[in-house]
Motif scaffolding. Structure first.
Motif, PDB file in Angstrom:
ATOM      1  N   THR A 102      -3.562  -3.429  -8.761  1.00 31.86           N
ATOM      2  CA  THR A 102      -3.841  -4.860  -8.604  1.00 31.86           C
ATOM      3  C   THR A 102      -2.789  -5.539  -7.730  1.00 31.86           C
ATOM      4  OG1 THR A 102      -2.650  -5.403 -10.658  1.00 31.86           O
ATOM      5  CG2 THR A 102      -5.012  -4.981 -10.826  1.00 31.86           C
ATOM      6  N   HIS A 103      -1.539  -5.103  -7.857  1.00 31.10           N
ATOM      7  CA  HIS A 103      -0.471  -5.649  -7.011  1.00 31.10           C
ATOM      8  C   HIS A 103      -0.738  -5.359  -5.543  1.00 31.10           C
ATOM      9  CE1 HIS A 103       3.510  -5.309  -4.954  1.00 31.10           C
ATOM     10  NE2 HIS A 103       3.669  -6.490  -5.520  1.00 31.10           N
ATOM     11  N   ALA A 104      -1.266  -4.173  -5.252  1.00 28.34           N
ATOM     12  CA  ALA A 104      -1.601  -3.845  -3.860  1.00 28.34           C
ATOM     13  C   ALA A 104      -2.612  -4.844  -3.309  1.00 28.34           C
ATOM     14  CB  ALA A 104      -2.160  -2.421  -3.778  1.00 28.34           C
ATOM     15  N   PHE A 105      -3.576  -5.254  -4.127  1.00 26.83           N
ATOM     16  CA  PHE A 105      -4.588  -6.209  -3.668  1.00 26.83           C
ATOM     17  C   PHE A 105      -3.977  -7.580  -3.387  1.00 26.83           C
ATOM     18  CE2 PHE A 105      -7.756  -3.726  -6.517  1.00 26.83           C
ATOM     19  CZ  PHE A 105      -7.850  -2.735  -5.554  1.00 26.83           C
ATOM     20  N   PHE A 106      -3.331  -8.165  -4.407  1.00 27.51           N
ATOM     21  CA  PHE A 106      -2.886  -9.550  -4.221  1.00 27.51           C
ATOM     22  C   PHE A 106      -1.642  -9.664  -3.358  1.00 27.51           C
ATOM     23  CE2 PHE A 106      -1.186  -8.716  -8.631  1.00 27.51           C
ATOM     24  CZ  PHE A 106       0.183  -8.860  -8.382  1.00 27.51           C
ATOM     25  N   PRO A 153      -4.623 -16.670 -16.421  1.00 28.03           N
ATOM     26  CA  PRO A 153      -5.493 -15.952 -17.366  1.00 28.03           C
ATOM     27  C   PRO A 153      -6.961 -15.884 -16.964  1.00 28.03           C
ATOM     28  CG  PRO A 153      -4.820 -18.085 -18.258  1.00 28.03           C
ATOM     29  CD  PRO A 153      -4.023 -17.866 -17.021  1.00 28.03           C
ATOM     30  N   LEU A 154      -7.558 -14.732 -17.247  1.00 30.20           N
ATOM     31  CA  LEU A 154      -8.988 -14.439 -17.199  1.00 30.20           C
ATOM     32  C   LEU A 154      -9.576 -14.338 -15.796  1.00 30.20           C
ATOM     33  CD1 LEU A 154     -10.223 -16.693 -20.157  1.00 30.20           C
ATOM     34  CD2 LEU A 154      -9.561 -14.277 -20.203  1.00 30.20           C
ATOM     35  N   ILE A 155      -9.136 -15.121 -14.860  1.00 27.72           N
ATOM     36  CA  ILE A 155      -9.787 -15.161 -13.551  1.00 27.72           C
ATOM     37  C   ILE A 155      -9.104 -14.301 -12.502  1.00 27.72           C
ATOM     38  CG2 ILE A 155     -10.801 -17.438 -13.913  1.00 27.72           C
ATOM     39  CD1 ILE A 155      -8.509 -18.624 -12.286  1.00 27.72           C
ATOM     40  N   THR A 156      -7.901 -13.793 -12.775  1.00 27.37           N
ATOM     41  CA  THR A 156      -7.157 -13.036 -11.774  1.00 27.37           C
ATOM     42  C   THR A 156      -6.911 -11.606 -12.241  1.00 27.37           C
ATOM     43  OG1 THR A 156      -4.969 -13.646 -12.635  1.00 27.37           O
ATOM     44  CG2 THR A 156      -5.976 -15.142 -11.042  1.00 27.37           C
ATOM     45  N   SER A 157      -6.801 -10.700 -11.271  1.00 25.50           N
ATOM     46  CA  SER A 157      -6.565  -9.288 -11.599  1.00 25.50           C
ATOM     47  C   SER A 157      -5.172  -9.075 -12.181  1.00 25.50           C
ATOM     48  CB  SER A 157      -6.739  -8.433 -10.344  1.00 25.50           C
ATOM     49  OG  SER A 157      -5.829  -8.834  -9.326  1.00 25.50           O
ATOM     50  N   GLY A 158      -4.193  -9.854 -11.711  1.00 30.75           N
ATOM     51  CA  GLY A 158      -2.820  -9.683 -12.184  1.00 30.75           C
ATOM     52  C   GLY A 158      -2.665  -9.972 -13.663  1.00 30.75           C
ATOM     53  N   PHE A 159      -3.510 -10.850 -14.221  1.00 31.88           N
ATOM     54  CA  PHE A 159      -3.429 -11.175 -15.650  1.00 31.88           C
ATOM     55  C   PHE A 159      -3.703  -9.942 -16.502  1.00 31.88           C
ATOM     56  CE2 PHE A 159      -5.944 -12.266 -19.455  1.00 31.88           C
ATOM     57  CZ  PHE A 159      -4.973 -12.928 -20.188  1.00 31.88           C
ATOM     58  N   PHE A 160      -4.733  -9.200 -16.137  1.00 30.21           N
ATOM     59  CA  PHE A 160      -5.129  -8.051 -16.942  1.00 30.21           C
ATOM     60  C   PHE A 160      -4.119  -6.916 -16.858  1.00 30.21           C
ATOM     61  CE2 PHE A 160      -8.999 -10.392 -15.973  1.00 30.21           C
ATOM     62  CZ  PHE A 160      -9.586 -10.495 -17.216  1.00 30.21           C
ATOM     63  N   SER A 161      -3.607  -6.658 -15.655  1.00 31.29           N
ATOM     64  CA  SER A 161      -2.661  -5.548 -15.518  1.00 31.29           C
ATOM     65  C   SER A 161      -1.294  -5.894 -16.112  1.00 31.29           C
ATOM     66  CB  SER A 161      -2.506  -5.165 -14.040  1.00 31.29           C
ATOM     67  OG  SER A 161      -2.061  -6.256 -13.254  1.00 31.29           O
ATOM     68  N   GLY A 184      -2.293 -16.967  -7.693  1.00 29.19           N
ATOM     69  CA  GLY A 184      -2.752 -16.969  -9.071  1.00 29.19           C
ATOM     70  C   GLY A 184      -2.687 -15.587  -9.692  1.00 29.19           C
ATOM     71  N   ALA A 185      -3.059 -14.551  -8.909  1.00 30.05           N
ATOM     72  CA  ALA A 185      -2.976 -13.177  -9.403  1.00 30.05           C
ATOM     73  C   ALA A 185      -1.526 -12.750  -9.605  1.00 30.05           C
ATOM     74  CB  ALA A 185      -3.677 -12.235  -8.426  1.00 30.05           C
ATOM     75  N   ALA A 213       0.789  -1.230   0.000  1.00 33.13           N
ATOM     76  CA  ALA A 213       0.000   0.000   0.000  1.00 33.13           C
ATOM     77  C   ALA A 213       0.822   1.280   0.000  1.00 33.13           C
ATOM     78  CB  ALA A 213      -0.932   0.001   1.224  1.00 33.13           C
ATOM     79  N   THR A 214       2.059   1.233   0.455  1.00 35.60           N
ATOM     80  CA  THR A 214       2.721   2.519   0.682  1.00 35.60           C
ATOM     81  C   THR A 214       4.098   2.609   0.031  1.00 35.60           C
ATOM     82  OG1 THR A 214       3.504   1.722   2.844  1.00 35.60           O
ATOM     83  CG2 THR A 214       1.456   2.961   2.832  1.00 35.60           C
ATOM     84  N   MET A 215       5.131   2.341   0.778  1.00 38.70           N
ATOM     85  CA  MET A 215       6.464   2.857   0.501  1.00 38.70           C
ATOM     86  C   MET A 215       7.033   2.461  -0.858  1.00 38.70           C
ATOM     87  SD  MET A 215       9.702   2.668   3.014  1.00 38.70           S
ATOM     88  CE  MET A 215      11.361   3.012   2.509  1.00 38.70           C
ATOM     89  N   VAL A 216       7.009   1.179  -1.200  1.00 38.02           N
ATOM     90  CA  VAL A 216       7.712   0.770  -2.411  1.00 38.02           C
ATOM     91  C   VAL A 216       7.021   1.255  -3.687  1.00 38.02           C
ATOM     92  CG1 VAL A 216       8.830  -1.235  -1.376  1.00 38.02           C
ATOM     93  CG2 VAL A 216       6.588  -1.499  -2.438  1.00 38.02           C
ATOM     94  N   THR A 217       5.776   1.675  -3.579  1.00 37.96           N
ATOM     95  CA  THR A 217       5.098   2.223  -4.752  1.00 37.96           C
ATOM     96  C   THR A 217       5.416   3.705  -4.961  1.00 37.96           C
ATOM     97  OG1 THR A 217       3.115   2.771  -3.470  1.00 37.96           O
ATOM     98  CG2 THR A 217       3.208   0.584  -4.485  1.00 37.96           C
ATOM     99  N   ALA A 218       6.089   4.321  -4.003  1.00 34.38           N
ATOM    100  CA  ALA A 218       6.341   5.762  -4.090  1.00 34.38           C
ATOM    101  C   ALA A 218       7.203   6.121  -5.293  1.00 34.38           C
ATOM    102  CB  ALA A 218       7.004   6.259  -2.794  1.00 34.38           C
ATOM    103  N   GLY A 219       8.190   5.286  -5.604  1.00 33.66           N
ATOM    104  CA  GLY A 219       9.057   5.569  -6.743  1.00 33.66           C
ATOM    105  C   GLY A 219       8.303   5.516  -8.059  1.00 33.66           C
TER     106      GLY A 219
END
Length: 612
Positions: free
Chosen positions: A338-342, A391-399, A385-386, A257-263
């Protein structure tokens, strides 16, 4: 819009109350304040976001609070900006942060420093919100340093163990290298543009500086230096794995949620500057591609469940950098969400495994846990899986597919192939972890986990990690340039990436389900031992830095431990002390001594008089 500042104020008030309570609050009281403050910030985000999207979704809104500092033409206001990018980031920070806080109230029960933990995490959220909403680079830098401070406090939360303190110090120092580079970047930008307002920089720099000029190149290089430090990318990635020393909810907070996404946010927010420095922008993609592959190999051989996920985070942030480098801006932020979620799901689930197995973290000592903790097993299956982009069923596939498509569209086939290879590694190491932890024979007795504060965050994140999470709209079209349309279908790439993910899962089951004869033979071979040791120690960066930087520093410190400059300055003091001791000897209370000194003094005076 006028209540946007409450997203900062609520967590900040929570931090102050918990800090001044000095541990006198009960666990329930501390949890109520810690969770409630972030929950209120999430509600404000929801309210403000709804108002923004229904009224002015294509423009930025700014609220000026006060002037922070002013010296001549240098003026820094405390102003907050809400647009599609900051709203997306704010939703991730407060929403996922809220779920992590709920889980932490369960995980940290009975731990010493319960209220101190929530004080730190509340300050963490407040700092990250400042970073996300800042209108100018100086205010962003304040939030940037705030999350750095909180990471030090939280990674070293169990400070009684010296190893944890060392890990916290390492994270603080390594990220500080990037922070110094970022400060240099701000100096260059202010010198060239006369402002640090990010919107004004995007207007002035392309006009005042030629594309690829030394000034813009150095400025963006410094910004990239700050980004790789905070987001743990090559060559400043070494701190992230050691950051696992903190409590598991801290790992989820830092990684998801926080620090590593700052860059990633820093580069996306200043995308106009990087577009004006194409060579640096390409370097962003190269750094991401190399990091995602190297971290993938490192994750293949880790035995600590949290370190597997740590290298996974390093790799996934690499995907985001790759997306930024190929100008797939919206894909980078899409994958960030999506990475924040999974990743939050996987870290919280790993915390549940650790609790169920009596604080055991070695996956080689686990096995057969799927029947004992079925919700946690489901969390790993969906989150894994994400992460693997099934494929198709996970958020990570689409992003992840959006990132690969962006690389293909912009003609960066090498980076696209690196992304596909990284996806294969991801599937293998993710399901290796799942198989060794939940399948096979039970090696460590596990107990069942109960409670709404445990189940609820996992259940919500399970839903968000499926394709449902990928349906959440991101209002980025007015902020970031879209991927150009080349008139081709991306179906072939979606099929290829899906096949790669499934093949990786199949390889993992073939290698690790059962007696693992093939794996053991590879591990025991000469090349297997060499590569295994190299990858386990993350390609030896720590060793190289230890000999090139740490050892020389300690040697120099030892050589000047008796500081010659300080000694020279102390010589004056030493002379006065010596004179003082001499004078003290004369005041000894002996009458004969006084008479003798008077006579000697009189003789000296007479001799001087006759001489003159």
């Amino acid at each position: 819009m006028s209540i946007l500042f409450l997203t900062i104020l609520f967590p900040l008030i929570g931090f102050l109350i918990l800090s001044f309570s000095s541990g006198r609050l009960s666990e329930n009281g501390a949890a109520t304040i810690g969770i409630g403050s972030v929950g209120l910030a999430a509600l404000v985000t929801l309210f403000v976001g709804f108002g923004y999207l229904t009224n002015t979704p294509d423009s930025a809104e700014t609220i000026h609070l006060w002037t922070w500092m002013q010296a001549g033409q240098f003026k820094i206001p405390v102003s907050l900006t809400l647009d599609g990018l900051s709203l997306t980031m704010l939703s991730v920070v407060t929403g996922v942060g809220f779920l992590i806080h709920i889980y932490a109230s369960y995980y940290m029960r009975g731990e010493e420093g319960y209220s101190r933990f929530f004080a730190y995490t509340n300050l963490f959220i407040a700092s990250m919100v400042i970073l996300v909403l800042a209108e100018n680079m100086v205010l962003l830098y304040l939030g940037w340093e705030g999350v750095g401070l909180c990471s030090y406090l939280l990674i070293g939360f169990y400070f009684k163990n010296p190893a944890n303190g060392a890990a916290a110090m390492k994270a603080f120092i390594v990220t500080r290298v990037g922070d110094v580079l970022l400060a240099f970047g701000l100096f260059i930008l202010f010198r060239e543009a006369g402002t640090l307002n990010m919107r004004e920089l995007a207007q002035i720099i392309p006009v005042s500086l030629a594309a690829g000029s030394p000034e813009i190149t150095w400025a963006t290089l410094m910004l990239l230096g700050g980004a790789v430090g905070k987001s743990a990318q090559l060559p400043l990635q070494t701190w992230l794995a050691d950051a696992m020393a903190g409590p598991t909810p801290v790992s989820a907070l830092i990684h998801a949620a926080t620090m590593v996404t700052a860059g990633v946010y820093l580069i996306a927010r200043n995308h106009v500057l990087f577009l004006h420095a194409p060579e640096v922008l390409h370097l962003v993609g190269v750094v991401g591609a190399i990091t995602l592959v190297m971290a993938g190999f490192a994750a293949l051989v880790q035995t600590d469940i949290k370190r597997v996920l740590a290298y996974s985070t390093m790799s996934q942030i690499g995907y985001m950098f790759l997306a930024l480098g190929v100008q797939a801006w919206d894909a980078a932020i899409f994958h960030l969400m999506t990475h924040a979620f999974f990743k939050a799901l996987l870290f919280l689930a790993s915390g549940s495994v650790i609790l169920a197995c009596h604080h055991e973290q070695n996956i080689m000592k686990m096995g057969g846990l799927r029947r004992k903790i079925p919700l946690v097993y489901a969390s790993f299956l969906v989150g894994g899986g994400a992460l693997s982009a099934l494929p198709l069923i996970t958020s990570g596939f689409f992003s992840k597919d959006e990132i690969l498509w962006g690389a293909y569209v912009n003609g960066n086939n090498i980076l696209m192939y690196a992304g596909l290879f990284g996806a294969l590694l991801t599937s293998i190491y993710t399901f290796r972890m799942i198989i060794l932890t939940f399948h096979g024979e039970e090696k460590t007795h596990a107990h069942e986990l109960k409670g709404i504060t445990h189940h609820l965050p996992l259940a919500v994140l399970i839903v968000l990690s499926t394709a449902i999470g990928a349906l959440i709209p991101q209002p980025l079209h007015s902020v970031l340039p879209a991927i150009k349309d080349i008139g081709e279908s991306k179906l072939f790439l979606e099929i290829a990436s899906g096949i790669v993910a499934i093949v990786g899962v199949a390889i993992a089951f073939a290698l690790y389900q059962g007696n693992q004869k093939l794996v053991n033979s590879i591990k025991n071979s000469a090349i297997g031992k060499l590569l295994g040791k190299l990858w386990f120690h993350a390609w030896g960066f720590d060793c190289v830095y230890h000999w090139l930087l740490v050892k020389p520093y300690l040697l120099i410190a030892k050589l000047i431990s008796n500081d010659p400059v300080n000694s020279a300055l102390d010589s004056t003091t030493f002379a006065f002390k010596l004179g003082n001791k001499g004078l003290l000897l004369t005041a000894n209370g002996q009458t004969r001594w006084y008479i003798s000194t008077i006579v000697i003094g009189a003789v000296i005076l007479l001799v001087l008089l006759f001489w003159l």
